[in-house]
Design a protein around this motif. Structure first.
Motif, PDB file in Angstrom:
ATOM      1  N   PHE A   1      -1.422 -30.700 -77.605  1.00 59.64           N
ATOM      2  CA  PHE A   1      -1.408 -30.818 -79.063  1.00 59.64           C
ATOM      3  C   PHE A   1      -2.313 -31.961 -79.527  1.00 59.64           C
ATOM      4  O   PHE A   1      -3.149 -31.786 -80.412  1.00 59.64           O
ATOM      5  N   ILE A   2      -2.142 -33.126 -78.927  1.00 59.36           N
ATOM      6  CA  ILE A   2      -2.936 -34.285 -79.327  1.00 59.36           C
ATOM      7  C   ILE A   2      -4.414 -34.031 -79.064  1.00 59.36           C
ATOM      8  O   ILE A   2      -5.259 -34.268 -79.928  1.00 59.36           O
TER       9      ILE A   2
ATOM     10  N   LYS B   1      -2.220 -38.513 -72.104  1.00 56.83           N
ATOM     11  CA  LYS B   1      -2.230 -38.470 -70.638  1.00 56.83           C
ATOM     12  C   LYS B   1      -1.879 -37.044 -70.234  1.00 56.83           C
ATOM     13  O   LYS B   1      -1.126 -36.355 -70.910  1.00 56.83           O
ATOM     14  N   ASP B   2      -2.438 -36.600 -69.111  1.00 53.13           N
ATOM     15  CA  ASP B   2      -2.237 -35.215 -68.685  1.00 53.13           C
ATOM     16  C   ASP B   2      -0.777 -34.844 -68.480  1.00 53.13           C
ATOM     17  O   ASP B   2      -0.396 -33.695 -68.669  1.00 53.13           O
ATOM     18  N   ASP B   3       0.051 -35.809 -68.096  1.00 49.29           N
ATOM     19  CA  ASP B   3       1.441 -35.480 -67.788  1.00 49.29           C
ATOM     20  C   ASP B   3       2.371 -35.577 -69.005  1.00 49.29           C
ATOM     21  O   ASP B   3       3.562 -35.341 -68.896  1.00 49.29           O
ATOM     22  N   GLN B   4       1.833 -35.893 -70.181  1.00 43.34           N
ATOM     23  CA  GLN B   4       2.668 -35.961 -71.377  1.00 43.34           C
ATOM     24  C   GLN B   4       2.856 -34.571 -71.962  1.00 43.34           C
ATOM     25  O   GLN B   4       1.944 -33.748 -71.953  1.00 43.34           O
TER      26      GLN B   4
END
Length: 126
Positions: free
Chosen positions: A55-56, A47-50
């Motif tokens: 990295f993922i 998700k964009d906010d993680q």
């Protein structure tokens, strides 16, 4: 030798698997959790906010990142089905003898019957 029971494979055989699938169901039912709308791509790993988003995203295979939601959903279901199948079969696998434990007594009997030979199978060079 007794036959193993044959069980038709179905997702219904795996209640916890069904629960995992239903958590990712994209139907627009009213029972959907408030944090997930039917329009969300719940099969996206990031998700964009993680904090680990970049990295993922940079380490996922290109084919996965480019795949449609439907293909990612199919892959997820396939992987979950495989996981739950392995878990269900684990008790059966633990009951199976190793190839060596199964074959050694048969080989010893066959050597005695056919050639009247008693050999130490672990010291004999084949």
């Amino acid at each position: 030798m007794s036959e193993l029971p044959v069980r038709k494979h179905s997702l219904n055989n795996f209640p916890s698997c069904n629960k995992a699938f239903s958590m990712t169901d994209q139907s627009s039912s009213s029972s959907a959790s408030p944090s997930t709308s039917p329009d969300d791509d719940v099969f996206t790993v990031w998700k964009d906010d993680q904090a680990n988003h970049a990295f993922i995203k940079s380490h996922l295979p290109v084919w996965y990142s480019a795949a449609s939601k439907e293909l990612r959903a199919a892959l997820r279901k396939s992987q979950l089905f495989s996981l739950f199948s392995r878990r269900e079969l684990k008790p059966l696998h633990q009951k199976l003898m190793s190839v060596t434990a199964f074959a050694e007594p048969l080989l010893e009997k066959a050597l005695i019957k056919t050639f009247d030979l008693r050999l130490d199978l672990h010291k004999t060079i084949w």
